[in-house]
Write a protein that holds these residues in place. Structure first.
Motif, PDB file in Angstrom:
ATOM      1  N   THR A  94       8.038  -1.533  -2.948  1.00  0.00           N
ATOM      2  CA  THR A  94       8.390  -1.164  -1.729  1.00  0.00           C
ATOM      3  C   THR A  94       7.971   0.385  -1.325  1.00  0.00           C
ATOM      4  N   SER A  95       7.316   1.070  -2.272  1.00  0.00           N
ATOM      5  CA  SER A  95       7.034   2.431  -1.894  1.00  0.00           C
ATOM      6  C   SER A  95       5.689   2.330  -1.382  1.00  0.00           C
ATOM      7  N   ARG A  96       5.273   3.078  -0.312  1.00  0.00           N
ATOM      8  CA  ARG A  96       4.000   3.230   0.602  1.00  0.00           C
ATOM      9  C   ARG A  96       3.444   4.202   0.737  1.00  0.00           C
ATOM     10  N   PRO A  97       2.316   4.358   0.551  1.00  0.00           N
ATOM     11  CA  PRO A  97       1.702   5.880   0.839  1.00  0.00           C
ATOM     12  C   PRO A  97       2.190   6.319   2.466  1.00  0.00           C
ATOM     13  N   SER A  98       1.956   7.633   2.582  1.00  0.00           N
ATOM     14  CA  SER A  98       2.438   8.095   3.740  1.00  0.00           C
ATOM     15  C   SER A  98       1.421   7.818   5.071  1.00  0.00           C
ATOM     16  N   GLY A  99       1.909   7.682   5.835  1.00  0.00           N
ATOM     17  CA  GLY A  99       0.988   7.023   6.842  1.00  0.00           C
ATOM     18  C   GLY A  99       1.045   5.556   7.247  1.00  0.00           C
ATOM     19  N   LYS A 100       1.373   4.990   6.284  1.00  0.00           N
ATOM     20  CA  LYS A 100       1.495   3.332   6.244  1.00  0.00           C
ATOM     21  C   LYS A 100       2.810   2.916   7.152  1.00  0.00           C
ATOM     22  N   ARG A 101       2.834   1.581   7.596  1.00  0.00           N
ATOM     23  CA  ARG A 101       3.969   1.068   8.195  1.00  0.00           C
ATOM     24  C   ARG A 101       5.264   1.006   7.118  1.00  0.00           C
ATOM     25  N   PRO A 102       6.404   0.913   7.877  1.00  0.00           N
ATOM     26  CA  PRO A 102       7.671   0.974   6.959  1.00  0.00           C
ATOM     27  C   PRO A 102       7.617  -0.309   5.983  1.00  0.00           C
ATOM     28  N   ALA A 103       8.591  -0.502   5.054  1.00  0.00           N
ATOM     29  CA  ALA A 103       8.533  -1.561   4.167  1.00  0.00           C
ATOM     30  C   ALA A 103       8.918  -2.756   4.926  1.00  0.00           C
ATOM     31  N   LYS A 104       9.584  -2.871   6.057  1.00  0.00           N
ATOM     32  CA  LYS A 104      10.282  -3.938   6.493  1.00  0.00           C
ATOM     33  C   LYS A 104       9.291  -4.343   7.943  1.00  0.00           C
ATOM     34  N   SER A 105       8.045  -4.792   7.488  1.00  0.00           N
ATOM     35  CA  SER A 105       7.098  -4.858   8.627  1.00  0.00           C
ATOM     36  C   SER A 105       7.231  -6.324   8.818  1.00  0.00           C
ATOM     37  N   GLY A 106       6.347  -6.982   9.749  1.00  0.00           N
ATOM     38  CA  GLY A 106       6.219  -8.447   9.805  1.00  0.00           C
ATOM     39  C   GLY A 106       5.387  -9.070   9.067  1.00  0.00           C
ATOM     40  N   PHE A 107       5.241 -10.459   9.236  1.00  0.00           N
ATOM     41  CA  PHE A 107       4.289 -11.133   8.412  1.00  0.00           C
ATOM     42  C   PHE A 107       2.872 -10.558   8.633  1.00  0.00           C
ATOM     43  N   MET A 108       2.675 -10.674   9.981  1.00  0.00           N
ATOM     44  CA  MET A 108       0.909 -10.310  10.285  1.00  0.00           C
ATOM     45  C   MET A 108       0.783  -8.777   9.826  1.00  0.00           C
ATOM     46  N   ASP A 109       1.786  -7.903   9.866  1.00  0.00           N
ATOM     47  CA  ASP A 109       1.242  -6.408   9.693  1.00  0.00           C
ATOM     48  C   ASP A 109       1.138  -6.589   7.865  1.00  0.00           C
ATOM     49  N   ARG A 110       1.878  -7.418   7.156  1.00  0.00           N
ATOM     50  CA  ARG A 110       1.421  -7.368   5.996  1.00  0.00           C
ATOM     51  C   ARG A 110       0.216  -7.979   5.668  1.00  0.00           C
ATOM     52  N   MET A 111      -0.367  -9.164   6.483  1.00  0.00           N
ATOM     53  CA  MET A 111      -1.251  -9.511   6.069  1.00  0.00           C
ATOM     54  C   MET A 111      -2.670  -8.537   6.584  1.00  0.00           C
ATOM     55  N   ASN A 112      -2.400  -7.895   7.640  1.00  0.00           N
ATOM     56  CA  ASN A 112      -3.329  -6.743   8.019  1.00  0.00           C
ATOM     57  C   ASN A 112      -3.451  -6.053   6.990  1.00  0.00           C
ATOM     58  N   ASP A 113      -2.458  -5.511   6.317  1.00  0.00           N
ATOM     59  CA  ASP A 113      -2.460  -4.470   5.317  1.00  0.00           C
ATOM     60  C   ASP A 113      -3.156  -4.822   4.313  1.00  0.00           C
ATOM     61  N   ARG A 114      -3.060  -6.281   3.613  1.00  0.00           N
ATOM     62  CA  ARG A 114      -3.859  -6.877   2.794  1.00  0.00           C
ATOM     63  C   ARG A 114      -5.330  -7.130   3.063  1.00  0.00           C
ATOM     64  N   TRP A 115      -5.672  -7.172   4.216  1.00  0.00           N
ATOM     65  CA  TRP A 115      -7.059  -7.464   4.689  1.00  0.00           C
ATOM     66  C   TRP A 115      -7.814  -5.911   4.695  1.00  0.00           C
ATOM     67  N   GLU A 116      -6.844  -4.939   5.157  1.00  0.00           N
ATOM     68  CA  GLU A 116      -7.381  -3.465   5.048  1.00  0.00           C
ATOM     69  C   GLU A 116      -7.754  -3.087   3.533  1.00  0.00           C
ATOM     70  N   ARG A 117      -6.805  -3.405   2.478  1.00  0.00           N
ATOM     71  CA  ARG A 117      -6.899  -3.317   1.120  1.00  0.00           C
ATOM     72  C   ARG A 117      -8.216  -3.647   0.867  1.00  0.00           C
ATOM     73  N   ARG A 118      -8.595  -5.180   1.174  1.00  0.00           N
ATOM     74  CA  ARG A 118      -9.687  -5.760   0.502  1.00  0.00           C
ATOM     75  C   ARG A 118     -10.879  -5.273   1.221  1.00  0.00           C
ATOM     76  N   GLN A 119     -10.877  -4.840   2.398  1.00  0.00           N
ATOM     77  CA  GLN A 119     -12.054  -4.142   2.911  1.00  0.00           C
ATOM     78  C   GLN A 119     -12.295  -2.876   2.420  1.00  0.00           C
ATOM     79  N   GLY A 120     -11.529  -2.153   1.591  1.00  0.00           N
ATOM     80  CA  GLY A 120     -11.544  -0.898   1.343  1.00  0.00           C
ATOM     81  C   GLY A 120     -11.023  -0.070   2.301  1.00  0.00           C
ATOM     82  N   GLY A 121     -10.122  -0.415   3.182  1.00  0.00           N
ATOM     83  CA  GLY A 121      -9.518   0.528   4.109  1.00  0.00           C
ATOM     84  C   GLY A 121     -10.455   1.176   5.403  1.00  0.00           C
ATOM     85  N   ASN A 122     -11.474   0.331   5.582  1.00  0.00           N
ATOM     86  CA  ASN A 122     -12.574   0.954   6.615  1.00  0.00           C
ATOM     87  C   ASN A 122     -12.084   0.545   7.961  1.00  0.00           C
TER      88      ASN A 122
END
Length: 123
Positions: A94-122
């Motif tokens: 549940t811990s996230r680096p600063s500047g990220k969305r809160p832990a209680k985000s929606g489904f699409m927000d989590r999917m977007n986070d995963r996609w960004e991590r896969r793409q290297g955060g670019n």
């Protein structure tokens, strides 16, 4: 390839609709995800159960009922460990680096986070 604004809005609308119209389904899926079993406990229980079978067989071979009963008790304990194991939370962390969305985000927000991590955060 990122989604267009129209596609993103459509997916957000679909998510909201799902949460509003089928709350019972969403609640049941959330319960199932929160109830995931720990594989460490499952494997430990199976190994304890196999040890109990071995002790039970030894009790039969040596014709000692007390050893057989002990083997049965060990098998039962293994089944309890494997099936009644403590459950781990569904989320990994549940811990996230600063500047990220809160832990209680929606489904699409989590999917977007995963996609960004896969793409290297670019993104």
């Amino acid at each position: 390839m990122p989604l267009s604004e129209q596609e993103q809005r459509l997916l957000d609308e679909m998510e909201r609709s799902l949460y509003q119209n089928d709350a019972e389904f969403v609640a049941s899926v959330a319960r199932v995800q929160q109830g995931r079993r720990s594989y460490t406990w499952l494997v430990s229980g199976v190994l304890i159960g196999l040890a109990g079978v071995a002790v039970l067989v030894l009790g039969v071979v040596f014709r000692q009922p007390l050893i057989g009963v002990l083997g049965f008790v060990v098998m039962f304990a293994g089944a309890l460990v494997a099936l009644g194991s403590p459950r781990r939370p569904a989320g990994r962390s549940t811990s996230r680096p600063s500047g990220k969305r809160p832990a209680k985000s929606g489904f699409m927000d989590r999917m977007n986070d995963r996609w960004e991590r896969r793409q290297g955060g670019n993104s």
